[in-house]
Design a protein around this motif. Structure first.
Motif, PDB file in Angstrom:
ATOM      1  N   GLY A 211      -1.815 -13.466   0.841  1.00 33.73           N
ATOM      2  CA  GLY A 211      -0.740 -12.741   0.171  1.00 33.73           C
ATOM      3  C   GLY A 211       0.092 -13.628  -0.735  1.00 33.73           C
ATOM      4  N   GLY A 212       1.137 -13.031  -1.269  1.00 34.39           N
ATOM      5  CA  GLY A 212       2.003 -13.718  -2.225  1.00 34.39           C
ATOM      6  C   GLY A 212       2.591 -15.019  -1.691  1.00 34.39           C
ATOM      7  N   THR A 237      -3.972  -9.743  -1.655  1.00 34.69           N
ATOM      8  CA  THR A 237      -3.114  -8.680  -2.173  1.00 34.69           C
ATOM      9  C   THR A 237      -2.929  -8.997  -3.657  1.00 34.69           C
ATOM     10  OG1 THR A 237      -1.066  -9.927  -1.872  1.00 34.69           O
ATOM     11  CG2 THR A 237      -1.826  -8.631   0.007  1.00 34.69           C
ATOM     12  N   ILE A 238      -2.317  -8.091  -4.417  1.00 37.88           N
ATOM     13  CA  ILE A 238      -2.166  -8.430  -5.842  1.00 37.88           C
ATOM     14  C   ILE A 238      -1.191  -9.597  -6.013  1.00 37.88           C
ATOM     15  CG2 ILE A 238      -2.802  -6.122  -6.650  1.00 37.88           C
ATOM     16  CD1 ILE A 238       0.013  -5.641  -7.530  1.00 37.88           C
ATOM     17  N   MET A 255      -7.341  -6.134  -2.376  1.00 40.58           N
ATOM     18  CA  MET A 255      -7.455  -5.007  -1.465  1.00 40.58           C
ATOM     19  C   MET A 255      -6.291  -4.033  -1.671  1.00 40.58           C
ATOM     20  SD  MET A 255      -5.004  -5.604   1.228  1.00 40.58           S
ATOM     21  CE  MET A 255      -5.823  -4.717   2.522  1.00 40.58           C
ATOM     22  N   MET A 257      -4.397  -0.078  -2.085  1.00 42.77           N
ATOM     23  CA  MET A 257      -4.512   1.236  -2.720  1.00 42.77           C
ATOM     24  C   MET A 257      -5.474   1.222  -3.911  1.00 42.77           C
ATOM     25  SD  MET A 257      -1.404   3.526  -4.187  1.00 42.77           S
ATOM     26  CE  MET A 257      -1.046   4.530  -2.783  1.00 42.77           C
ATOM     27  N   HIS A 258      -5.429   0.133  -4.694  1.00 39.59           N
ATOM     28  CA  HIS A 258      -6.309   0.039  -5.865  1.00 39.59           C
ATOM     29  C   HIS A 258      -7.251  -1.156  -5.756  1.00 39.59           C
ATOM     30  CE1 HIS A 258      -4.194   3.298  -7.794  1.00 39.59           C
ATOM     31  NE2 HIS A 258      -3.057   2.732  -7.437  1.00 39.59           N
ATOM     32  N   ARG A 279       3.332  -9.252   3.470  1.00 37.48           N
ATOM     33  CA  ARG A 279       4.305  -8.437   4.222  1.00 37.48           C
ATOM     34  C   ARG A 279       3.675  -7.178   4.812  1.00 37.48           C
ATOM     35  NH1 ARG A 279       7.259  -5.420   0.979  1.00 37.48           N
ATOM     36  NH2 ARG A 279       6.470  -5.948  -1.079  1.00 37.48           N
ATOM     37  N   ASN A 281       2.762  -4.400   3.356  1.00 37.88           N
ATOM     38  CA  ASN A 281       3.473  -3.197   2.892  1.00 37.88           C
ATOM     39  C   ASN A 281       2.494  -2.024   2.783  1.00 37.88           C
ATOM     40  OD1 ASN A 281       3.134  -2.468  -0.318  1.00 37.88           O
ATOM     41  ND2 ASN A 281       2.407  -4.483   0.285  1.00 37.88           N
ATOM     42  N   ILE A 284      -0.827  -1.855   0.833  1.00 42.51           N
ATOM     43  CA  ILE A 284      -2.049  -2.540   1.282  1.00 42.51           C
ATOM     44  C   ILE A 284      -2.565  -2.013   2.622  1.00 42.51           C
ATOM     45  CG2 ILE A 284      -1.451  -4.648   0.011  1.00 42.51           C
ATOM     46  CD1 ILE A 284      -1.282  -6.035   2.818  1.00 42.51           C
ATOM     47  N   ASP A 301       3.535 -16.529   8.420  1.00 42.70           N
ATOM     48  CA  ASP A 301       4.546 -16.145   7.426  1.00 42.70           C
ATOM     49  C   ASP A 301       5.799 -16.968   7.687  1.00 42.70           C
ATOM     50  OD1 ASP A 301       4.823 -13.321   5.564  1.00 42.70           O
ATOM     51  OD2 ASP A 301       6.660 -14.468   5.959  1.00 42.70           O
ATOM     52  N   SER A 306       9.083 -10.731   8.793  1.00 47.61           N
ATOM     53  CA  SER A 306       7.895 -10.085   8.189  1.00 47.61           C
ATOM     54  C   SER A 306       6.806  -9.861   9.227  1.00 47.61           C
ATOM     55  CB  SER A 306       7.301 -10.978   7.091  1.00 47.61           C
ATOM     56  OG  SER A 306       8.055 -10.891   5.924  1.00 47.61           O
ATOM     57  N   ASP A 320       5.605 -22.304   7.012  1.00 45.44           N
ATOM     58  CA  ASP A 320       5.309 -22.373   5.592  1.00 45.44           C
ATOM     59  C   ASP A 320       3.783 -22.404   5.434  1.00 45.44           C
ATOM     60  OD1 ASP A 320       5.736 -23.066   2.739  1.00 45.44           O
ATOM     61  OD2 ASP A 320       4.865 -24.977   3.370  1.00 45.44           O
ATOM     62  N   ALA A 321       3.279 -21.601   4.491  1.00 43.98           N
ATOM     63  CA  ALA A 321       1.817 -21.478   4.354  1.00 43.98           C
ATOM     64  C   ALA A 321       1.165 -22.817   4.019  1.00 43.98           C
ATOM     65  CB  ALA A 321       1.501 -20.452   3.265  1.00 43.98           C
ATOM     66  N   GLY A 408       5.619  -6.584  -8.031  1.00 40.56           N
ATOM     67  CA  GLY A 408       4.803  -5.907  -7.028  1.00 40.56           C
ATOM     68  C   GLY A 408       5.620  -5.005  -6.125  1.00 40.56           C
TER      69      GLY A 408
HETATM   70  P1  FAD Z   1       4.933 -10.418  -1.195  1.00 41.35           P
HETATM   71  O1  FAD Z   1       5.539  -9.096  -1.234  1.00 41.35           O
HETATM   72  O2  FAD Z   1       5.261 -11.381  -2.271  1.00 41.35           O
HETATM   73  O3  FAD Z   1       5.302 -11.054   0.211  1.00 41.35           O
HETATM   74  C1  FAD Z   1       5.134 -12.402   0.440  1.00 41.35           C
HETATM   75  C2  FAD Z   1       5.141 -12.687   1.914  1.00 41.35           C
HETATM   76  O4  FAD Z   1       4.964 -14.084   2.059  1.00 41.35           O
HETATM   77  C3  FAD Z   1       6.441 -12.329   2.592  1.00 41.35           C
HETATM   78  O5  FAD Z   1       6.189 -11.810   3.878  1.00 41.35           O
HETATM   79  C4  FAD Z   1       7.171 -13.676   2.671  1.00 41.35           C
HETATM   80  O6  FAD Z   1       8.015 -13.766   3.799  1.00 41.35           O
HETATM   81  C5  FAD Z   1       6.022 -14.638   2.803  1.00 41.35           C
HETATM   82  N1  FAD Z   1       6.297 -15.960   2.279  1.00 41.35           N
HETATM   83  C6  FAD Z   1       7.105 -16.329   1.257  1.00 41.35           C
HETATM   84  N2  FAD Z   1       7.084 -17.654   1.110  1.00 41.35           N
HETATM   85  C7  FAD Z   1       6.226 -18.135   2.027  1.00 41.35           C
HETATM   86  C8  FAD Z   1       5.787 -19.438   2.363  1.00 41.35           C
HETATM   87  N3  FAD Z   1       6.236 -20.516   1.732  1.00 41.35           N
HETATM   88  N4  FAD Z   1       4.901 -19.568   3.382  1.00 41.35           N
HETATM   89  C9  FAD Z   1       4.449 -18.473   4.080  1.00 41.35           C
HETATM   90  N5  FAD Z   1       4.859 -17.226   3.797  1.00 41.35           N
HETATM   91  C10 FAD Z   1       5.724 -17.063   2.782  1.00 41.35           C
HETATM   92  N6  FAD Z   1      -0.613  -4.442  -3.883  1.00 41.35           N
HETATM   93  C11 FAD Z   1      -1.859  -4.596  -3.416  1.00 41.35           C
HETATM   94  O7  FAD Z   1      -2.145  -5.638  -2.814  1.00 41.35           O
HETATM   95  N7  FAD Z   1      -2.803  -3.632  -3.607  1.00 41.35           N
HETATM   96  C12 FAD Z   1      -2.561  -2.494  -4.299  1.00 41.35           C
HETATM   97  O8  FAD Z   1      -3.440  -1.681  -4.460  1.00 41.35           O
HETATM   98  C13 FAD Z   1      -1.257  -2.327  -4.859  1.00 41.35           C
HETATM   99  N8  FAD Z   1      -0.940  -1.245  -5.610  1.00 41.35           N
HETATM  100  C14 FAD Z   1       0.262  -1.207  -6.256  1.00 41.35           C
HETATM  101  C15 FAD Z   1       0.528  -0.178  -7.149  1.00 41.35           C
HETATM  102  C16 FAD Z   1       1.701  -0.170  -7.889  1.00 41.35           C
HETATM  103  C17 FAD Z   1       1.944   0.888  -8.906  1.00 41.35           C
HETATM  104  C18 FAD Z   1       2.650  -1.193  -7.689  1.00 41.35           C
HETATM  105  C19 FAD Z   1       3.926  -1.237  -8.479  1.00 41.35           C
HETATM  106  C20 FAD Z   1       2.427  -2.191  -6.763  1.00 41.35           C
HETATM  107  C21 FAD Z   1       1.225  -2.218  -6.061  1.00 41.35           C
HETATM  108  N9  FAD Z   1       0.943  -3.241  -5.166  1.00 41.35           N
HETATM  109  C22 FAD Z   1      -0.306  -3.358  -4.616  1.00 41.35           C
HETATM  110  C23 FAD Z   1       1.935  -4.284  -4.872  1.00 41.35           C
HETATM  111  C24 FAD Z   1       2.639  -3.992  -3.558  1.00 41.35           C
HETATM  112  O9  FAD Z   1       3.661  -3.047  -3.751  1.00 41.35           O
HETATM  113  C25 FAD Z   1       3.232  -5.297  -2.973  1.00 41.35           C
HETATM  114  O10 FAD Z   1       4.053  -5.918  -3.906  1.00 41.35           O
HETATM  115  C26 FAD Z   1       2.174  -6.300  -2.579  1.00 41.35           C
HETATM  116  O11 FAD Z   1       1.100  -5.702  -1.910  1.00 41.35           O
HETATM  117  C27 FAD Z   1       2.831  -7.341  -1.698  1.00 41.35           C
HETATM  118  O12 FAD Z   1       1.936  -8.357  -1.442  1.00 41.35           O
HETATM  119  P2  FAD Z   1       2.293  -9.477  -0.398  1.00 41.35           P
HETATM  120  O13 FAD Z   1       2.838  -8.877   0.834  1.00 41.35           O
HETATM  121  O14 FAD Z   1       1.091 -10.316  -0.276  1.00 41.35           O
HETATM  122  O15 FAD Z   1       3.347 -10.375  -1.196  1.00 41.35           O
END
Ligand code: FAD
Length: 581
Positions: A211-212, A237-238, A255, A257-258, A279, A281, A284, A301, A306, A320-321, A408
């Motif tokens: 993830g992000g 994730t994106i 991976m 929704m899209h 996270r 969310n 995903i 995480d 989270s 920390d990742a 995102g």
């Molecule tokens: P983030 O939301 O960035 O979360 C990051 C996580 O990492 C958090 O839990 C945080 O605590 C943790 N973190 C931060 N720093 C560190 C660190 N140093 N070490 C360890 N952990 C850390 N997303 C998809 O994946 N697939 C889809 O199909 C999709 N469709 C979407 C459609 C639309 C129209 C839109 C607007 C968004 C879409 N999204 C999709 C995006 C989605 O809404 C989320 O933003 C995304 O999935 C979140 O990804 P994430 O949890 O990996 O990252």
């Protein structure tokens, strides 16, 4: 020596190593701007709207890994930041936002341009504070930078009343932070990590979900080493896209929704889902009760909150990742089983069921993104929100220093252009491309002026389908094809409710080529596939000015696959025909 609050503010930014300040003046910030006059230790950038300003600071922060810094006035200046602060908060982006405020003796009196920005932002930022005493100023700024960049990064608001700006006080800026109330977690629980490593080694169908947080932690190198060692397939994730190069043989894709069929199938079939920095969310997970139901789940995480919030996990690891993955590389035992068949199966699904562009047209979004891949092997690509964003996440290749910056979590339209400006100011050595839609672009198009005045080359791609395409797609697929308020060309004289674009519709509102020209930059309209390479060749040649390329795409193209809201990831819709076709 005694100095004014405004002077300490400048000194603090210098000592924090700030090289770019995104700033828009006004009455309650005018003394701060007076102190900035003549400062050469950092670049002060004047955007055209505070929303553009905060997205630019966000793009700068995501592109550089440094804290983005904003300065605006009170009242509307401050409230115009709100959407950008929430955007940064959702995606864990470190910002410090200074807002001018009325003098402390007028706070609460409904003074001119007074708002309680701390109260407004409390639920959408990491920390917000009003400086009430001059002697606290240095400490508060120091803490703001520390809070923004440590732990789970996020935006911090420092509300700065005018009398504190003018008050004389110490010229000392602290070199250290000492806060009892905020202690970001450090270290890794080795017992938990060993347990997770053993589970991973014993798995028959293991999967890394990235993830992000992995991008935020800049943990890509450790991740790649781990994948090389274990040969475990990876999905993202994106927000995690790019943590591993998209051409890595173990990368399966995005991976959710899209996401692609192979990645979503992998989640449903894996026996260990080893997730890092996500996270979980709803975009995903799809239907939660069906998510990874054959798997034990490990979750690393940095934010304890989270973990097990949306998906209950078997092995939680708060860390920390980067640190956790480095340690995991050290302790990871040999894999006990040959997982080659599992990886081959996922690769085969990806080959047999690739993401294909829905709808025809002379120019498809896929053509445009592929041309970006071909023209810019390394680039920072920003997107707006909606179909343009999703097509980009599906077709963009990310290698080397490339990055994808996208809103995102909040899904903020208008993000793409200002974020691209901030990214280019932070990383001038890399090409920056903005992919936008005709809807989102119009939300912050005034920032073309900022790009022009900053003399930066940007390749701005507008995918023009004359619709708010993502909502239109949902109306088409899930609301009986009633295009309610999604046609961007609908005029009063068009008739009541129209769901059928035709040749009578006005062609361009606005004419983006003329819009570009009005800012003194080149605008190109591309209507045929064979015109694409020449347009990108023009873009690549720019050195000190942006170029805007409008691509006229099929009006009713859809983003596929799609997992309809509330469905399981396995219930993807991969093909769709409009009723009557
Ligand atoms: P983030 O939301 O960035 O979360 C990051 C996580 O990492 C958090 O839990 C945080 O605590 C943790 N973190 C931060 N720093 C560190 C660190 N140093 N070490 C360890 N952990 C850390 N997303 C998809 O994946 N697939 C889809 O199909 C999709 N469709 C979407 C459609 C639309 C129209 C839109 C607007 C968004 C879409 N999204 C999709 C995006 C989605 O809404 C989320 O933003 C995304 O999935 C979140 O990804 P994430 O949890 O990996 O990252």
């Amino acid at each position: 020596m005694k100095i004014k609050g405004t002077q300490l503010f400048v000194k603090a930014l210098e000592q924090e190593g700030v090289d770019t300040l995104f700033a828009y003046p006004g009455g309650m910030a005018i003394d701060l701007f007076d102190a900035l006059y003549g400062v050469e230790s950092f670049n002060v950038v004047l955007p055209r709207h505070e929303q553009g300003l905060v997205h630019a600071a966000d793009g700068y922060a995501r592109a550089t890994g440094k804290v983005g810094v904003c300065l605006v006035t009170s009242g509307p200046g401050a409230t115009n930041l709100v959407t950008g602060i929430a955007t940064a908060n959702f995606d864990s982006v470190p910002l410090v936002c200074f807002t001018g405020q009325v003098p402390t003796n007028l706070i609460g009196n409904d003074a001119f341009q007074e708002v309680d920005i701390v109260g407004i932002c409390r639920s959408i930022c990491k920390y917000a504070v009003t400086v009430r005493r001059r002697e606290d100023l240095g400490r508060i700024i120091k803490e703001a930078f520390y809070i923004a960049r440590t732990g789970k990064p996020g935006p911090v608001v420092v509300d700065f009343p005018k009398d504190i700006q003018l008050a004389l006080g110490s010229d000392e800026y602290p070199s250290e932070v000492s806060m009892r109330s905020y202690k970001p977690s450090t270290g890794v629980h080795m017992g938990q990590l060993k347990r997770a490593a053993e589970m991973l080694a014993a798995a028959r169908r293991p999967l890394f979900l990235v993830g992000g947080g992995v991008n935020i932690a800049q943990a890509g190198e450790s991740l790649r080493a781990l994948v090389e060692k274990t040969h475990i397939p990876v999905i993202t994730t994106i927000m995690g896209k790019g943590a591993i190069p998209t051409d890595n043989p173990y990368y399966i894709g995005n991976m959710g929704m899209h996401g692609n069929v192979a990645s979503n199938t992998a989640v449903s079939e894996c026996d260990i889902l080893f997730s890092i920095g996500t996270r979980f969310n709803d975009r995903i997970t799809g239907k939660i009760s069906e998510f990874a139901k054959n798997a034990k789940i490990v979750h690393i995480d940095i934010d304890a909150a989270s973990i097990s919030r949306n998906i209950v996990v078997d092995v939680p690891i708060v860390a920390d990742a980067r640190e956790a993955l480095a340690k995991l590389n050290e302790i990871m035992p040999e894999m006990k089983h040959d997982i080659g068949d599992w990886t081959m199966r996922l690769r085969k699904i990806r080959e047999d069921r690739p993401i294909v562009q829905d709808g025809g047209g002379d120019v498809t979004p896929q053509d445009v993104i592929r041309a970006i891949n071909d023209t810019f092997p390394e680039a920072i690509v920003t997107t707006d929100v909606g179909q343009n964003q999703l097509w980009t996440t599906q077709f963009l290749e990310l290698k080397g220093r490339s990055k994808l910056l996208t809103s995102g979590g909040l899904g903020t339209m208008g993000y793409g252009l200002p974020a691209a400006i901030g990214a280019k100011l932070g990383r001038p050595e890399l090409p920056v491309v903005c992919v936008s839609g005709d809807g989102g672009f119009q939300m912050n198009e005034q920032e073309l002026a900022t790009a022009v005045c900053q003399e930066i080359p940007l390749t701005i791609c507008i995918l023009n389908n004359c619709y708010l395409g993502n909502v239109r797609q949902w109306q088409e697929m899930f609301f009986g094809g009633k295009y309610s308020c999604t046609c961007l060309r609908k005029r009063k004289s068009c008739g009541a409710w129209c769901s059928s674009p035709n040749t009578e519709c006005p062609p361009y509102i606005p004419d983006f080529v003329k819009l570009a020209e009005s800012y003194g930059i080149e605008g190109i309209r591309v209507t045929k596939r064979e015109e694409i390479p020449a347009a990108f060749a023009r873009a690549k040649a720019k050195t000190n000015a942006p170029i805007l390329i409008e691509f006229i795409i099929e009006k009713e193209s859809n983003v596929l696959p799609i997992v309809p809201g509330g469905n399981a990831l396995s219930e993807m819709v991969c093909e769709y025909k409009k009723e009557g076709n």
